[in-house]
Design a protein around this motif. Structure first.
Motif, PDB file in Angstrom:
ATOM      1  N   ARG A   1      17.624 -12.362   9.311  1.00  0.00           N
ATOM      2  CA  ARG A   1      16.789 -11.441   8.732  1.00  0.00           C
ATOM      3  C   ARG A   1      15.452 -12.862  10.273  1.00  0.00           C
ATOM      4  O   ARG A   1      15.053 -14.311   9.698  1.00  0.00           O
ATOM      5  N   PHE A   2      14.977 -12.262  11.206  1.00  0.00           N
ATOM      6  CA  PHE A   2      13.872 -12.829  11.791  1.00  0.00           C
ATOM      7  C   PHE A   2      12.146 -12.365  11.269  1.00  0.00           C
ATOM      8  O   PHE A   2      12.129 -11.149  11.430  1.00  0.00           O
ATOM      9  N   GLU A   3      11.522 -13.156  11.565  1.00  0.00           N
ATOM     10  CA  GLU A   3      10.485 -13.280  11.258  1.00  0.00           C
ATOM     11  C   GLU A   3       9.990 -13.921  12.071  1.00  0.00           C
ATOM     12  O   GLU A   3       9.432 -15.243  12.003  1.00  0.00           O
ATOM     13  N   GLY A   4       8.905 -13.775  12.985  1.00  0.00           N
ATOM     14  CA  GLY A   4       7.824 -14.305  14.039  1.00  0.00           C
ATOM     15  C   GLY A   4       6.451 -13.930  13.914  1.00  0.00           C
ATOM     16  O   GLY A   4       6.007 -13.060  13.450  1.00  0.00           O
ATOM     17  N   ARG A   5       5.738 -14.887  13.798  1.00  0.00           N
ATOM     18  CA  ARG A   5       4.609 -14.827  13.685  1.00  0.00           C
ATOM     19  C   ARG A   5       3.665 -15.971  14.914  1.00  0.00           C
ATOM     20  O   ARG A   5       3.813 -16.196  15.795  1.00  0.00           O
ATOM     21  N   ALA A   6       2.632 -15.069  15.460  1.00  0.00           N
ATOM     22  CA  ALA A   6       1.425 -15.716  16.212  1.00  0.00           C
ATOM     23  C   ALA A   6       0.122 -15.403  16.674  1.00  0.00           C
ATOM     24  O   ALA A   6      -0.518 -14.633  15.519  1.00  0.00           O
ATOM     25  N   PRO A   7      -1.126 -15.895  15.941  1.00  0.00           N
ATOM     26  CA  PRO A   7      -2.898 -15.446  16.246  1.00  0.00           C
ATOM     27  C   PRO A   7      -2.295 -14.169  17.373  1.00  0.00           C
ATOM     28  O   PRO A   7      -1.930 -14.237  18.162  1.00  0.00           O
ATOM     29  N   SER A   8      -2.425 -13.001  16.628  1.00  0.00           N
ATOM     30  CA  SER A   8      -3.245 -12.030  16.725  1.00  0.00           C
ATOM     31  C   SER A   8      -2.968 -11.848  18.989  1.00  0.00           C
ATOM     32  O   SER A   8      -2.736 -10.803  19.304  1.00  0.00           O
TER      33      SER A   8
ATOM     34  N   TYR B   1      -0.222 -13.163  20.509  1.00  0.00           N
ATOM     35  CA  TYR B   1       0.929 -12.359  19.867  1.00  0.00           C
ATOM     36  C   TYR B   1       1.572 -12.238  21.147  1.00  0.00           C
ATOM     37  O   TYR B   1       3.099 -11.711  21.784  1.00  0.00           O
ATOM     38  N   ARG B   2       0.470 -11.106  22.176  1.00  0.00           N
ATOM     39  CA  ARG B   2       1.222 -10.295  22.972  1.00  0.00           C
ATOM     40  C   ARG B   2       2.016 -11.669  24.284  1.00  0.00           C
ATOM     41  O   ARG B   2       3.349 -10.712  24.835  1.00  0.00           O
ATOM     42  N   SER B   3       1.247 -12.560  24.401  1.00  0.00           N
ATOM     43  CA  SER B   3       2.638 -13.055  25.650  1.00  0.00           C
ATOM     44  C   SER B   3       3.508 -14.418  25.136  1.00  0.00           C
ATOM     45  O   SER B   3       4.741 -14.000  25.230  1.00  0.00           O
ATOM     46  N   VAL B   4       3.647 -14.075  23.397  1.00  0.00           N
ATOM     47  CA  VAL B   4       4.754 -14.523  22.793  1.00  0.00           C
ATOM     48  C   VAL B   4       6.242 -14.172  22.653  1.00  0.00           C
ATOM     49  O   VAL B   4       7.511 -14.496  22.063  1.00  0.00           O
ATOM     50  N   ARG B   5       5.457 -12.768  22.063  1.00  0.00           N
ATOM     51  CA  ARG B   5       6.647 -11.460  21.409  1.00  0.00           C
ATOM     52  C   ARG B   5       7.390 -11.201  22.912  1.00  0.00           C
ATOM     53  O   ARG B   5       8.587 -11.972  22.167  1.00  0.00           O
ATOM     54  N   PRO B   6       7.905 -11.670  23.806  1.00  0.00           N
ATOM     55  CA  PRO B   6       8.865 -11.567  24.801  1.00  0.00           C
ATOM     56  C   PRO B   6       9.473 -13.134  24.230  1.00  0.00           C
ATOM     57  O   PRO B   6      10.910 -12.451  23.987  1.00  0.00           O
ATOM     58  N   LEU B   7       9.135 -13.201  23.990  1.00  0.00           N
ATOM     59  CA  LEU B   7      10.083 -14.962  23.866  1.00  0.00           C
ATOM     60  C   LEU B   7      10.992 -14.531  22.271  1.00  0.00           C
ATOM     61  O   LEU B   7      12.010 -15.239  21.666  1.00  0.00           O
ATOM     62  N   PHE B   8      10.161 -14.471  21.431  1.00  0.00           N
ATOM     63  CA  PHE B   8      10.803 -14.060  19.625  1.00  0.00           C
ATOM     64  C   PHE B   8      11.385 -13.043  19.950  1.00  0.00           C
ATOM     65  O   PHE B   8      12.683 -13.088  20.005  1.00  0.00           O
ATOM     66  N   TRP B   9      11.577 -11.933  21.640  1.00  0.00           N
ATOM     67  CA  TRP B   9      12.621 -11.286  21.000  1.00  0.00           C
ATOM     68  C   TRP B   9      14.230 -11.397  22.245  1.00  0.00           C
ATOM     69  O   TRP B   9      14.644 -11.347  21.957  1.00  0.00           O
ATOM     70  N   SER B  10      13.468 -13.218  22.443  1.00  0.00           N
ATOM     71  CA  SER B  10      15.108 -13.523  23.736  1.00  0.00           C
ATOM     72  C   SER B  10      15.983 -13.892  22.884  1.00  0.00           C
ATOM     73  O   SER B  10      16.611 -14.126  22.526  1.00  0.00           O
ATOM     74  N   VAL B  11      14.946 -14.710  21.326  1.00  0.00           N
ATOM     75  CA  VAL B  11      15.651 -15.141  20.816  1.00  0.00           C
ATOM     76  C   VAL B  11      16.416 -13.946  19.489  1.00  0.00           C
ATOM     77  O   VAL B  11      17.771 -14.356  19.013  1.00  0.00           O
TER      78      VAL B  11
ATOM     79  N   GLU C   1      -8.000 -16.079   9.541  1.00  0.00           N
ATOM     80  CA  GLU C   1      -6.846 -15.638  11.090  1.00  0.00           C
ATOM     81  C   GLU C   1      -6.447 -14.933  11.439  1.00  0.00           C
ATOM     82  O   GLU C   1      -5.291 -15.133  10.630  1.00  0.00           O
ATOM     83  N   ASP C   2      -6.889 -13.867  12.119  1.00  0.00           N
ATOM     84  CA  ASP C   2      -5.936 -12.857  12.013  1.00  0.00           C
ATOM     85  C   ASP C   2      -4.140 -13.195  12.961  1.00  0.00           C
ATOM     86  O   ASP C   2      -4.549 -13.636  14.429  1.00  0.00           O
ATOM     87  N   THR C   3      -3.294 -12.433  12.611  1.00  0.00           N
ATOM     88  CA  THR C   3      -1.834 -12.879  13.083  1.00  0.00           C
ATOM     89  C   THR C   3      -0.865 -11.998  12.417  1.00  0.00           C
ATOM     90  O   THR C   3      -1.657 -10.743  12.457  1.00  0.00           O
ATOM     91  N   SER C   4       0.130 -11.684  13.880  1.00  0.00           N
ATOM     92  CA  SER C   4       0.556 -10.593  14.273  1.00  0.00           C
ATOM     93  C   SER C   4       1.927 -11.294  14.398  1.00  0.00           C
ATOM     94  O   SER C   4       2.655 -12.740  14.080  1.00  0.00           O
TER      95      SER C   4
END
Length: 255
Positions: free
Chosen positions: A223-230, A233-243, A206-209
């Motif tokens: 160190r923050f390491e976030g991952r989601a299916p590619s 990823y675009r929809s969950v990226r703002p939530l990663f940055w909120s953390v 599975e392609d993962t970003s």
């Protein structure tokens, strides 16, 4: 006036013609006036019918309605294309807060996400995982940098973290393009200097970003390491940055 005998122009108040001597009277004044051709025709303005003004008003109203409809259709078309090509997730109205009183740091994570505390390894002081599913999550590691690394200031810390980030990317199967430029992008998170990079890798077919971010605080390095299916990823990226943006080393009051 005009002399009725010789046809010459004479003053209006003259009683005798200055050329031929003929007597001049009011009758001759009227006669001379009638002989004068008007300089221009005088046209009185015509009164238009109320139906004319009503027709003009209706035409202008129809034109404005057509223009407004065209603008609305263009707006809907542009907005519709943007929504079809981009998934936008509404921000959470509130978030949960995690705080470690022993180490004195905390961060927030979206409501609905789970939090699990892991077991630190090596030089890690804490290991925490927050996520929505088993495929969309973020791991937070709390580290203490070697004093030798910090001697070089922020530039020395960046070079050290670039080496560690390169190893982490390769361990996940990601590819780093060979270039002379910096691996990291610099920003600030939680009021602290931060370095981050984003990359893709194939995990179990599975392609993962990924997003890998290091935030350098006064006491720790996070160190923050976030991952989601590619494709997600675009929809969950703002939530990663909120953390990432919510991290803090300040002491917090216990709820």
């Amino acid at each position: 006036m005009i002399c009725p005998e010789c046809g010459t122009y004479q003053p209006d108040r003259a009683k005798f013609c200055g050329l031929c001597g003929s007597p001049l009277s009011q009758e001759s004044l009227v006669e001379s006036f009638l002989r004068q051709a008007p300089e221009e025709d005088i046209t009185l303005p015509k009164h238009r019918s109320p139906w004319f003004y009503l027709a003009v008003f209706l035409l202008l109203s129809a034109a404005l309605a057509v223009l407004a409809g065209a603008v609305f259709l263009v707006y809907r078309a542009v907005g519709g294309n943007r929504q079809a090509g981009e998934t936008v997730e509404e921000p959470e109205e509130s978030a949960s807060r995690f705080y470690d009183p022993e180490l004195g740091f905390g961060f927030s994570y979206p409501n609905g996400w789970t939090l699990e505390q892991g077991f630190p390894s090596g030089e890690e002081l804490a290991s925490i995982r927050v996520g929505l599913t088993s495929r969309k999550f973020m791991e937070i590691k709390v580290l203490v940098l070697d004093p030798v690394v910090t001697v070089g200031g922020l530039e020395g810390i960046r070079e050290y973290l670039e080496g560690e980030a390169g190893e982490q990317v390769r361990s996940l199967g990601g590819n780093l393009q060979d270039s002379e430029g910096d691996l990291f992008t610099y920003t600030r998170a939680g009021g602290m200097p931060s370095f981050y990079l984003e990359f893709e890798a194939n995990l179990m077919g599975e392609d993962t970003s990924f997003i890998l971010c290091y935030t350098v605080g006064g006491n720790y390095c996070f160190r923050f390491e976030g991952r989601a299916p590619s494709e997600e990823y675009r929809s969950v990226r703002p939530l990663f940055w909120s953390v990432i943006d919510s991290v803090s080393e300040e002491a917090e009051a216990q709820q």
